[in-house]
Every structure is written in C-alpha cells, then in structure tokens.
Design a protein around this motif. Structure first.
Motif, PDB file in Angstrom:
ATOM      1  N   MET A  79       0.859  -1.192   0.000  1.00  0.00           N
ATOM      2  CA  MET A  79       0.000   0.000   0.000  1.00  0.00           C
ATOM      3  C   MET A  79       0.887   1.232   0.000  1.00  0.00           C
ATOM      4  N   THR A  80       0.345   2.330  -0.544  1.00  0.00           N
ATOM      5  CA  THR A  80       1.108   3.571  -0.662  1.00  0.00           C
ATOM      6  C   THR A  80       0.171   4.737  -0.970  1.00  0.00           C
ATOM      7  N   PRO A  81       0.575   5.951  -0.603  1.00  0.00           N
ATOM      8  CA  PRO A  81      -0.186   7.122  -1.038  1.00  0.00           C
ATOM      9  C   PRO A  81       0.304   7.632  -2.402  1.00  0.00           C
ATOM     10  N   ASP A  82       1.453   7.136  -2.872  1.00  0.00           N
ATOM     11  CA  ASP A  82       2.044   7.593  -4.137  1.00  0.00           C
ATOM     12  C   ASP A  82       2.372   6.373  -5.002  1.00  0.00           C
ATOM     13  N   ILE A  83       1.399   5.947  -5.788  1.00  0.00           N
ATOM     14  CA  ILE A  83       1.532   4.692  -6.533  1.00  0.00           C
ATOM     15  C   ILE A  83       2.638   4.737  -7.583  1.00  0.00           C
ATOM     16  N   ALA A  84       2.800   5.833  -8.282  1.00  0.00           N
ATOM     17  CA  ALA A  84       3.850   5.907  -9.313  1.00  0.00           C
ATOM     18  C   ALA A  84       5.241   5.757  -8.691  1.00  0.00           C
ATOM     19  N   ARG A  85       5.477   6.464  -7.596  1.00  0.00           N
ATOM     20  CA  ARG A  85       6.779   6.376  -6.926  1.00  0.00           C
ATOM     21  C   ARG A  85       7.020   4.960  -6.415  1.00  0.00           C
ATOM     22  N   ARG A  86       6.010   4.378  -5.789  1.00  0.00           N
ATOM     23  CA  ARG A  86       6.186   3.056  -5.192  1.00  0.00           C
ATOM     24  C   ARG A  86       6.398   1.981  -6.245  1.00  0.00           C
TER      25      ARG A  86
ATOM     26  N   VAL B 124      10.116  -1.793  -9.263  1.00  0.00           N
ATOM     27  CA  VAL B 124      10.689  -2.194 -10.544  1.00  0.00           C
ATOM     28  C   VAL B 124      12.192  -1.926 -10.593  1.00  0.00           C
ATOM     29  N   GLU B 125      12.619  -0.804 -10.015  1.00  0.00           N
ATOM     30  CA  GLU B 125      14.036  -0.455 -10.041  1.00  0.00           C
ATOM     31  C   GLU B 125      14.798  -0.988  -8.828  1.00  0.00           C
ATOM     32  N   HIS B 126      14.114  -1.684  -7.951  1.00  0.00           N
ATOM     33  CA  HIS B 126      14.720  -2.363  -6.798  1.00  0.00           C
ATOM     34  C   HIS B 126      15.378  -1.434  -5.792  1.00  0.00           C
ATOM     35  N   TRP B 127      14.812  -0.270  -5.538  1.00  0.00           N
ATOM     36  CA  TRP B 127      15.366   0.594  -4.494  1.00  0.00           C
ATOM     37  C   TRP B 127      14.301   0.880  -3.455  1.00  0.00           C
ATOM     38  N   GLN B 128      14.727   0.887  -2.213  1.00  0.00           N
ATOM     39  CA  GLN B 128      13.839   1.090  -1.060  1.00  0.00           C
ATOM     40  C   GLN B 128      12.650   0.131  -1.077  1.00  0.00           C
ATOM     41  N   VAL B 129      12.924  -1.129  -1.370  1.00  0.00           N
ATOM     42  CA  VAL B 129      11.862  -2.135  -1.366  1.00  0.00           C
ATOM     43  C   VAL B 129      12.278  -3.326  -0.508  1.00  0.00           C
ATOM     44  N   ARG B 130      11.315  -4.063  -0.127  1.00  0.00           N
ATOM     45  CA  ARG B 130      11.574  -5.264   0.646  1.00  0.00           C
ATOM     46  C   ARG B 130      12.312  -6.285  -0.202  1.00  0.00           C
ATOM     47  N   LYS B 131      12.929  -7.226   0.464  1.00  0.00           N
ATOM     48  CA  LYS B 131      13.705  -8.261  -0.201  1.00  0.00           C
ATOM     49  C   LYS B 131      12.877  -8.998  -1.260  1.00  0.00           C
ATOM     50  N   ASN B 132      11.585  -9.192  -0.999  1.00  0.00           N
ATOM     51  CA  ASN B 132      10.749  -9.978  -1.898  1.00  0.00           C
ATOM     52  C   ASN B 132      10.816  -9.505  -3.343  1.00  0.00           C
ATOM     53  N   THR B 133      10.584  -8.236  -3.620  1.00  0.00           N
ATOM     54  CA  THR B 133      10.561  -7.796  -5.019  1.00  0.00           C
ATOM     55  C   THR B 133      11.964  -7.525  -5.560  1.00  0.00           C
ATOM     56  N   ARG B 134      12.974  -7.546  -4.707  1.00  0.00           N
ATOM     57  CA  ARG B 134      14.350  -7.499  -5.224  1.00  0.00           C
ATOM     58  C   ARG B 134      14.736  -8.863  -5.770  1.00  0.00           C
TER      59      ARG B 134
ATOM     60  N   ASN C 218       8.394   6.130 -18.596  1.00  0.00           N
ATOM     61  CA  ASN C 218       9.731   6.145 -19.196  1.00  0.00           C
ATOM     62  C   ASN C 218      10.345   4.767 -19.319  1.00  0.00           C
ATOM     63  N   THR C 219       9.588   3.732 -19.008  1.00  0.00           N
ATOM     64  CA  THR C 219      10.086   2.361 -19.054  1.00  0.00           C
ATOM     65  C   THR C 219       9.253   1.586 -20.059  1.00  0.00           C
ATOM     66  N   GLU C 220       9.907   1.141 -21.147  1.00  0.00           N
ATOM     67  CA  GLU C 220       9.164   0.415 -22.171  1.00  0.00           C
ATOM     68  C   GLU C 220       8.716  -0.953 -21.665  1.00  0.00           C
ATOM     69  N   ASN C 221       9.638  -1.703 -21.036  1.00  0.00           N
ATOM     70  CA  ASN C 221       9.305  -3.012 -20.503  1.00  0.00           C
ATOM     71  C   ASN C 221       9.731  -3.028 -19.049  1.00  0.00           C
ATOM     72  N   PRO C 222       8.818  -2.759 -18.096  1.00  0.00           N
ATOM     73  CA  PRO C 222       9.177  -2.663 -16.689  1.00  0.00           C
ATOM     74  C   PRO C 222       9.871  -3.893 -16.147  1.00  0.00           C
ATOM     75  N   ALA C 223       9.579  -5.062 -16.685  1.00  0.00           N
ATOM     76  CA  ALA C 223      10.204  -6.274 -16.184  1.00  0.00           C
ATOM     77  C   ALA C 223      11.704  -6.309 -16.473  1.00  0.00           C
ATOM     78  N   ASP C 224      12.142  -5.549 -17.461  1.00  0.00           N
ATOM     79  CA  ASP C 224      13.559  -5.500 -17.800  1.00  0.00           C
ATOM     80  C   ASP C 224      14.308  -4.399 -17.088  1.00  0.00           C
ATOM     81  N   ALA C 225      13.590  -3.571 -16.333  1.00  0.00           N
ATOM     82  CA  ALA C 225      14.238  -2.426 -15.660  1.00  0.00           C
ATOM     83  C   ALA C 225      15.152  -2.881 -14.558  1.00  0.00           C
TER      84      ALA C 225
END
Length: 119
Positions: free
Chosen positions: A20-27, A32-42, A112-119
C-alpha cells in the motif's frame, strides 16, 4: 483529495506481492528499479500490476492490505479476476470507499520504461 492505494504485483516466479502507498507511481518505480523495497521484489522481479485498489484513508488502506495478505492464493486470484469480491473477502471493510482501478498496468505509472520487467 488524497487517495491511498493497495496493489498486488505479479512477480516473475508467479508469486504475488501486496503493498500500500499514497504515491503509486513512486512506489511502483521503487519496486521495478529495486530501491527502497523489501527483499521480496528485489529477489522476485515484478512483471505486472495485477490489481490496483484506491481508498480515501490510510487507515482503510492499511486494513485492506493486511486483510489481502491473509487471503489464500486462490482468494487473491479470485479478487484479481473480480475486484467486486472485495466485499465477500473483506467483510470487516464493508461500507468503506474501496474502488478498483480498471485496466491499471505498470506502464501507466512508469511512462519512461518500455518493458518494466527489464528495468
């Protein structure tokens, strides 16, 4: 009008991550870019935004996130397929202003990300 978001992300290994978040784009960018996230999505790269729900309050968003995290995988899949099932799966939140965002996709929030899975 400050919206709060509860989201389910589909990961490369087929698992689901709920947050959950108040800022969905940032979160989403953080996941996707693996910063400030829990181990799971890294360790499990995000491939898709499976479900996005909005609510008016942080309290409702936290309660909804906690309830969704306790659902079984089958219940989560049912919720993704039909967000209207939220009333049946989370009866304690009946009457709360919880709305799905139909057709929401990672690309909607990561322009700005064409394929988020590749970011």
């Amino acid at each position: 009008d400050k919206r709060h978001y509860v989201y389910l992300l589909r990961c490369a290994d087929g698992s689901l991550y709920t947050g959950m978040t108040p800022d969905i784009a940032r979160r989403l960018r953080q996941h996707v870019e693996h910063w400030q996230v829990r181990k799971n999505t890294r360790s499990h790269p995000v491939t898709a935004l499976a479900l996005l729900l909005t609510t008016d309050t942080a309290t409702t968003a936290r309660q909804l996130e906690a309830r969704i995290k306790r659902l079984t995988r089958a219940q989560k899949d049912a919720l993704i397929a039909d967000p209207a099932k939220i009333a049946d799966l989370c009866p304690a939140l009946a009457g709360a202003d919880i709305r799905p965002v139909p057709g929401a996709a990672l690309a909607d929030y990561l322009p700005n990300t064409e394929n988020p899975a590749d970011a």
